[in-house]
Write a protein that holds these residues in place. Sequence first.
Motif, PDB file in Angstrom:
ATOM      1  N   PRO A  60     106.412 -75.342  97.842  1.00  0.00           N
ATOM      2  CA  PRO A  60     105.359 -75.747  98.771  1.00  0.00           C
ATOM      3  C   PRO A  60     104.575 -76.983  98.333  1.00  0.00           C
ATOM      4  O   PRO A  60     103.636 -77.390  99.010  1.00  0.00           O
ATOM      5  CB  PRO A  60     104.438 -74.537  98.774  1.00  0.00           C
ATOM      6  N   TYR A  61     104.969 -77.585  97.200  1.00  0.00           N
ATOM      7  CA  TYR A  61     104.207 -78.703  96.660  1.00  0.00           C
ATOM      8  C   TYR A  61     104.233 -79.923  97.577  1.00  0.00           C
ATOM      9  O   TYR A  61     103.256 -80.675  97.651  1.00  0.00           O
ATOM     10  CB  TYR A  61     104.718 -79.053  95.269  1.00  0.00           C
ATOM     11  N   MET A  62     105.338 -80.134  98.293  1.00  0.00           N
ATOM     12  CA  MET A  62     105.419 -81.267  99.198  1.00  0.00           C
ATOM     13  C   MET A  62     104.381 -81.162 100.309  1.00  0.00           C
ATOM     14  O   MET A  62     103.616 -82.098 100.560  1.00  0.00           O
ATOM     15  CB  MET A  62     106.826 -81.366  99.796  1.00  0.00           C
ATOM     16  N   THR A  63     104.362 -80.028 100.985  1.00  0.00           N
ATOM     17  CA  THR A  63     103.405 -79.843 102.077  1.00  0.00           C
ATOM     18  C   THR A  63     101.977 -79.862 101.558  1.00  0.00           C
ATOM     19  O   THR A  63     101.083 -80.466 102.166  1.00  0.00           O
ATOM     20  CB  THR A  63     103.688 -78.525 102.819  1.00  0.00           C
ATOM     21  N   ARG A  64     101.764 -79.244 100.424  1.00  0.00           N
ATOM     22  CA  ARG A  64     100.425 -79.221  99.834  1.00  0.00           C
ATOM     23  C   ARG A  64      99.973 -80.644  99.494  1.00  0.00           C
ATOM     24  O   ARG A  64      98.820 -81.008  99.710  1.00  0.00           O
ATOM     25  CB  ARG A  64     100.428 -78.340  98.593  1.00  0.00           C
ATOM     26  N   SER A  65     100.883 -81.477  98.996  1.00  0.00           N
ATOM     27  CA  SER A  65     100.514 -82.857  98.658  1.00  0.00           C
ATOM     28  C   SER A  65     100.147 -83.654  99.900  1.00  0.00           C
ATOM     29  O   SER A  65      99.282 -84.537  99.856  1.00  0.00           O
ATOM     30  CB  SER A  65     101.666 -83.548  97.914  1.00  0.00           C
ATOM     31  N   GLN A  66     100.787 -83.365 101.009  1.00  0.00           N
ATOM     32  CA  GLN A  66     100.484 -84.053 102.255  1.00  0.00           C
ATOM     33  C   GLN A  66      99.115 -83.650 102.792  1.00  0.00           C
ATOM     34  O   GLN A  66      98.348 -84.497 103.266  1.00  0.00           O
ATOM     35  CB  GLN A  66     101.578 -83.757 103.286  1.00  0.00           C
ATOM     36  N   LEU A  67      98.811 -82.366 102.688  1.00  0.00           N
ATOM     37  CA  LEU A  67      97.549 -81.866 103.216  1.00  0.00           C
ATOM     38  C   LEU A  67      96.366 -82.209 102.319  1.00  0.00           C
ATOM     39  O   LEU A  67      95.281 -82.532 102.819  1.00  0.00           O
ATOM     40  CB  LEU A  67      97.626 -80.346 103.395  1.00  0.00           C
ATOM     41  N   GLU A  68      96.561 -82.145 101.016  1.00  0.00           N
ATOM     42  CA  GLU A  68      95.441 -82.270 100.089  1.00  0.00           C
ATOM     43  C   GLU A  68      95.299 -83.661  99.480  1.00  0.00           C
ATOM     44  O   GLU A  68      94.188 -84.050  99.081  1.00  0.00           O
ATOM     45  CB  GLU A  68      95.582 -81.234  98.968  1.00  0.00           C
ATOM     46  N   ALA A  69      96.388 -84.406  99.375  1.00  0.00           N
ATOM     47  CA  ALA A  69      96.323 -85.714  98.712  1.00  0.00           C
ATOM     48  C   ALA A  69      96.754 -86.868  99.612  1.00  0.00           C
ATOM     49  O   ALA A  69      96.837 -88.003  99.152  1.00  0.00           O
ATOM     50  CB  ALA A  69      97.175 -85.699  97.445  1.00  0.00           C
ATOM     51  N   GLY A  70      97.056 -86.578 100.865  1.00  0.00           N
ATOM     52  CA  GLY A  70      97.449 -87.636 101.778  1.00  0.00           C
ATOM     53  C   GLY A  70      98.791 -88.263 101.487  1.00  0.00           C
ATOM     54  O   GLY A  70      99.063 -89.394 101.892  1.00  0.00           O
ATOM     55  N   CYS A  71      99.661 -87.546 100.771  1.00  0.00           N
ATOM     56  CA  CYS A  71     100.990 -88.076 100.465  1.00  0.00           C
ATOM     57  C   CYS A  71     101.887 -88.023 101.707  1.00  0.00           C
ATOM     58  O   CYS A  71     101.617 -87.284 102.661  1.00  0.00           O
ATOM     59  CB  CYS A  71     101.638 -87.280  99.341  1.00  0.00           C
ATOM     60  N   VAL A  72     102.935 -88.807 101.683  1.00  0.00           N
ATOM     61  CA  VAL A  72     103.914 -88.808 102.766  1.00  0.00           C
ATOM     62  C   VAL A  72     105.312 -88.705 102.159  1.00  0.00           C
ATOM     63  O   VAL A  72     105.542 -89.117 101.017  1.00  0.00           O
ATOM     64  CB  VAL A  72     103.817 -90.088 103.627  1.00  0.00           C
ATOM     65  N   LEU A  73     106.237 -88.152 102.916  1.00  0.00           N
ATOM     66  CA  LEU A  73     107.615 -88.070 102.452  1.00  0.00           C
ATOM     67  C   LEU A  73     108.242 -89.456 102.527  1.00  0.00           C
ATOM     68  O   LEU A  73     108.369 -90.041 103.604  1.00  0.00           O
ATOM     69  CB  LEU A  73     108.411 -87.076 103.296  1.00  0.00           C
ATOM     70  N   PHE A  74     108.621 -89.984 101.378  1.00  0.00           N
ATOM     71  CA  PHE A  74     109.212 -91.318 101.303  1.00  0.00           C
ATOM     72  C   PHE A  74     110.733 -91.252 101.431  1.00  0.00           C
ATOM     73  O   PHE A  74     111.347 -92.082 102.115  1.00  0.00           O
ATOM     74  CB  PHE A  74     108.818 -91.982  99.986  1.00  0.00           C
ATOM     75  N   ALA A  75     111.355 -90.287 100.779  1.00  0.00           N
ATOM     76  CA  ALA A  75     112.813 -90.175 100.815  1.00  0.00           C
ATOM     77  C   ALA A  75     113.233 -88.727 100.643  1.00  0.00           C
ATOM     78  O   ALA A  75     112.782 -88.039  99.718  1.00  0.00           O
ATOM     79  CB  ALA A  75     113.443 -91.039  99.720  1.00  0.00           C
ATOM     80  N   ASP A  76     114.079 -88.246 101.514  1.00  0.00           N
ATOM     81  CA  ASP A  76     114.619 -86.884 101.445  1.00  0.00           C
ATOM     82  C   ASP A  76     115.737 -86.872 100.394  1.00  0.00           C
ATOM     83  O   ASP A  76     116.635 -87.722 100.421  1.00  0.00           O
ATOM     84  CB  ASP A  76     115.164 -86.493 102.814  1.00  0.00           C
ATOM     85  N   THR A  77     115.681 -85.928  99.473  1.00  0.00           N
ATOM     86  CA  THR A  77     116.737 -85.837  98.458  1.00  0.00           C
ATOM     87  C   THR A  77     117.734 -84.712  98.758  1.00  0.00           C
ATOM     88  O   THR A  77     118.488 -84.292  97.879  1.00  0.00           O
ATOM     89  CB  THR A  77     116.132 -85.626  97.052  1.00  0.00           C
ATOM     90  N   ALA A  78     117.750 -84.234 100.007  1.00  0.00           N
ATOM     91  CA  ALA A  78     118.723 -83.208 100.406  1.00  0.00           C
ATOM     92  C   ALA A  78     119.532 -83.705 101.605  1.00  0.00           C
ATOM     93  O   ALA A  78     119.743 -82.978 102.577  1.00  0.00           O
ATOM     94  CB  ALA A  78     118.022 -81.901 100.735  1.00  0.00           C
ATOM     95  N   VAL A  79     119.967 -84.946 101.524  1.00  0.00           N
ATOM     96  CA  VAL A  79     120.783 -85.533 102.576  1.00  0.00           C
ATOM     97  C   VAL A  79     121.968 -86.252 101.923  1.00  0.00           C
ATOM     98  O   VAL A  79     122.005 -86.456 100.709  1.00  0.00           O
ATOM     99  CB  VAL A  79     119.976 -86.542 103.431  1.00  0.00           C
ATOM    100  N   GLY A  80     122.939 -86.630 102.755  1.00  0.00           N
ATOM    101  CA  GLY A  80     124.102 -87.352 102.221  1.00  0.00           C
ATOM    102  C   GLY A  80     124.873 -86.524 101.215  1.00  0.00           C
ATOM    103  O   GLY A  80     125.187 -85.361 101.481  1.00  0.00           O
ATOM    104  N   PRO A  81     125.153 -87.079 100.031  1.00  0.00           N
ATOM    105  CA  PRO A  81     125.970 -86.344  99.045  1.00  0.00           C
ATOM    106  C   PRO A  81     125.293 -85.090  98.502  1.00  0.00           C
ATOM    107  O   PRO A  81     125.975 -84.248  97.911  1.00  0.00           O
ATOM    108  CB  PRO A  81     126.176 -87.382  97.935  1.00  0.00           C
ATOM    109  N   THR A  82     123.985 -84.967  98.677  1.00  0.00           N
ATOM    110  CA  THR A  82     123.295 -83.763  98.192  1.00  0.00           C
ATOM    111  C   THR A  82     122.780 -82.900  99.349  1.00  0.00           C
ATOM    112  O   THR A  82     121.873 -82.087  99.162  1.00  0.00           O
ATOM    113  CB  THR A  82     122.127 -84.138  97.266  1.00  0.00           C
ATOM    114  N   ALA A  83     123.344 -83.046 100.548  1.00  0.00           N
ATOM    115  CA  ALA A  83     122.992 -82.167 101.664  1.00  0.00           C
ATOM    116  C   ALA A  83     123.393 -80.732 101.330  1.00  0.00           C
ATOM    117  O   ALA A  83     124.438 -80.491 100.698  1.00  0.00           O
ATOM    118  CB  ALA A  83     123.692 -82.628 102.937  1.00  0.00           C
ATOM    119  N   ASP A  84     122.555 -79.781 101.719  1.00  0.00           N
ATOM    120  CA  ASP A  84     122.810 -78.347 101.449  1.00  0.00           C
ATOM    121  C   ASP A  84     123.029 -78.090  99.957  1.00  0.00           C
ATOM    122  O   ASP A  84     123.796 -77.195  99.580  1.00  0.00           O
ATOM    123  CB  ASP A  84     124.033 -77.842 102.241  1.00  0.00           C
TER     124      ASP A  84
END
Length: 330
Positions: free
Chosen positions: A204-228
């Motif tokens: 839950p750290y990603m969502t928590r960082s967005q809500l509490e620290a104003g962070c945004v998702l810059f790059a998904d690391t579960a796509v392409g060769p690392t999907a699923d």
Amino acid sequence: METVRQTSTMSRRTLLAGMGAFALSACGDSSSSTPANPAPEIPEIRLGVLKVTDTAPLFVAQREGIFAKYGLNPKFVTMELTGDQRPDLEVGGQADVAFDSWVTIFLNITDGADWVVLGEAYQAAPRCTGLVAGSKSRMRTISDLTSKPIGVNNLRGLGVLLTNSLLRTSGMKPTDVKYVEKPFDALADAVRNGEVAAAWMVEPYMTRSQLEAGCVLFADTAVGPTADFPQSGYACARSFARKNPNTVRAFQLALAEAQQRSLDRSLVENVLPEYISVSKNVAQLMNLGNYPSTTLAIRPQRVADLMLEQQFMAQKIEVNKRMASINPPS
């Protein structure tokens, strides 16, 4: 739950069949006739857990009476979610069964831990693991990370493995960035304060960082060769599996049923606030990966092969030779 510090939708027949044949490679003969679901040798099995979304099915199993159904009354031992994990799973050690990322499990094995795999825990899905950046960041492409610091919770962990793969898709090498180790709880502040240009996180750290620290998702690391991508699993010492085959069987059956039940997101949301210190708001907003209800060696083998490719280890691990699986009763 006790806390310790570490050092360095399916019928019963389908459920059982999906788990495979009960045999520990090189762990002795288990072909003798025994009653269906014999009593576990150690009902109060100690389960080493981390406070991450991956372990939610364990707490679903506890709340829904699934462990009790298979004769188990587990004791949860909370491990620290930081750095390179080296739990002691031998007799008298920290736990009997440990959860962790596949990267950490395989590093322990390459360092000499005689462990067997009991089951899969979690698979990544889109937007449930990635690099976050500050809302005012001027970075637009992965190549903008060149020569910049990236925060990770473990310099030899899953985050580095996934981020290295992401860099490669843009023609970059791991040495083109600088990894900085910080606990998950400190990564959002490190981004906000400019200590790192980006930080790798899981929920839950990603969502928590967005809500509490104003962070945004810059790059998904579960796509392409690392999907699923398979993220984590459960292991125990081979000696424990040899001495306690009924306990291993009971845990695997309970885990498979709990993973299947966790397809119901509401069950997961209900246990997160109580057991994993996730607010109800974050539990409702966060992205979830997948909880495999079967265990297939080919999935964690992806992790082991990528680790070898990225020189996390010098020798290949054959995951199928490290599997502990169950045979449905006749």
